[in-house]
Design an enzyme around this catalytic site. Structure first.
Site, PDB file in Angstrom:
ATOM      1  N   ARG A 104       0.812  -1.055  -0.061  1.00  0.00           N
ATOM      2  CA  ARG A 104      -0.087  -0.115  -0.019  1.00  0.00           C
ATOM      3  C   ARG A 104       0.673   1.327   0.066  1.00  0.00           C
ATOM      4  NH1 ARG A 104      -3.094   1.824  -2.883  1.00  0.00           N
ATOM      5  NH2 ARG A 104      -3.937   0.094  -2.831  1.00  0.00           N
ATOM      6  N   LYS A 139       2.552  24.869  -3.431  1.00  0.00           N
ATOM      7  CA  LYS A 139       1.252  24.394  -2.951  1.00  0.00           C
ATOM      8  C   LYS A 139       1.359  22.770  -2.980  1.00  0.00           C
ATOM      9  CE  LYS A 139      -1.316  28.560  -4.531  1.00  0.00           C
ATOM     10  NZ  LYS A 139      -2.402  29.012  -5.602  1.00  0.00           N
ATOM     11  N   LYS A 171       5.288  39.119  -2.775  1.00  0.00           N
ATOM     12  CA  LYS A 171       4.002  38.987  -3.317  1.00  0.00           C
ATOM     13  C   LYS A 171       3.168  40.372  -2.779  1.00  0.00           C
ATOM     14  CE  LYS A 171       2.621  35.356  -3.700  1.00  0.00           C
ATOM     15  NZ  LYS A 171       2.131  34.399  -4.924  1.00  0.00           N
ATOM     16  N   GLU A 201       5.781  40.202  -7.485  1.00  0.00           N
ATOM     17  CA  GLU A 201       4.573  39.924  -8.061  1.00  0.00           C
ATOM     18  C   GLU A 201       3.732  41.460  -8.379  1.00  0.00           C
ATOM     19  OE1 GLU A 201       1.843  37.202  -6.244  1.00  0.00           O
ATOM     20  OE2 GLU A 201       0.576  38.936  -5.916  1.00  0.00           O
ATOM     21  N   ASP A 223       0.358  38.383 -12.038  1.00  0.00           N
ATOM     22  CA  ASP A 223      -0.633  37.750 -11.393  1.00  0.00           C
ATOM     23  C   ASP A 223      -2.035  37.904 -11.730  1.00  0.00           C
ATOM     24  OD1 ASP A 223      -1.322  35.764  -9.171  1.00  0.00           O
ATOM     25  OD2 ASP A 223      -2.181  37.495  -8.073  1.00  0.00           O
TER      26      ASP A 223
END
Length: 283
Positions: A104, A139, A171, A201, A223
């Site tokens: 598994r 992510k 960002k 960004e 973005d």
């Protein structure tokens, strides 16, 4: 796909060992110990139930060998290689109990990582004939970033930074907290090491104009811009900076984004939304 260097097994072993300990619990594989006579030997095969691109074959091999170093494991389809439905990816020969105890964990890794590689390959196909490279993001599944980013490479994609410590990525919230594009770039120029690359960004072309005027960045992340605006950003920038498009990057849109002339297209879905490829282990 282009062959990618494998990680040394010793780097991956702690990750695989933790997964095996989670699955085997306090007493090991109770079912197998109960019903399989000691000394029973079999040959097993990991078989593809659907076509795709292989990743996680190295990890699956480690799982079997950690459970039983005496198992003979033969990888028939190496990481980064395409395969068809029905193909045998790995053969394992030895104690049936050992094979079943590792099954598994080996399939979980191989299916998940092959799913990422397969999805990445689909995105990469949409960029053919352009300069654009498909890249992943942070992510990722907590604890699995190393192997998930490796799976992106197996699919023909590229890696963005691995962690917050790899590079400076400014960002929108950094810009807001620092007081604007110019102040944040001035801070970078004053404080950042010359060895560190800087990406910033921007949400609209006025911000891009500020970046071009102020300097201090190597890469600009465009973005959530529509395709015509991305093309305008490429025209504004020329070859002065590397441009990366990000946000709302669906598979159906990637070809038109790549055609704008951006250098990179970052796609969080490569890792956060990839399905698990259907692989099975048969005796």
């Amino acid at each position: 796909m282009t062959a990618q260097p494998a990680f040394p097994d010793m780097i991956l072993e702690p990750l695989v060992r933790a997964a095996l300990l989670e699955d085997l619990g306090s007493y090991g594989d109770l079912t197998t110990r109960t019903v399989i006579p000691a000394g029973t030997r079999y040959t097993a095969r990991i078989v593809a139930r659907e076509s795709g691109v292989a990743s996680g074959m190295q990890v699956a091999t480690i799982a079997f060998r950690l459970v039983d170093p005496a198992l003979a494991v033969r990888v028939l389809v190496t990481d980064g290689t395409s395969f068809d439905k029905g193909d045998t990816l790995v053969e394992i020969e030895g104690e049936a109990a050992s094979i079943l105890s590792a099954e598994r964990v080996a399939l979980n890794f191989a299916g998940r990582l092959s799913g990422i590689a397969t999805q990445t390959a689909a995105f990469v196909t949409q960029t053919r004939g352009t300069r654009a490279r498909i890249t992943c993001t942070r992510k990722t599944t907590p604890g699995l970033r190393m192997v998930e980013k490796q799976a992106v490479l197996h699919g023909g994609g590229f890696n963005h930074r691995y962690s917050l410590s790899d590079a400076i990525l400014i960002k929108d919230n950094h810009i807001a907290a620092a007081g604007g594009v110019r102040p944040v770039l001035q801070a970078v120029k004053a404080r950042a090491s010359h060895m560190v690359r800087v990406e910033i960004e921007v949400d609209h072309l006025d911000q891009l104009a500020e970046v071009l005027d102020e300097g201090g960045a190597d890469v600009v992340l465009l973005d959530n811009m529509d395709t015509p605006t991305l093309a305008e950003a490429v025209a504004m920038t020329g070859d002065r900076l590397v441009l990366e498009a990000s946000g709302n990057m669906r598979l159906s849109r990637v070809a038109e984004v790549a055609a704008t002339g951006v250098s990179f297209i970052s796609v969080g879905a490569l890792t956060h939304s990839a399905g698990t490829l259907d692989l099975g282990l048969d005796f």
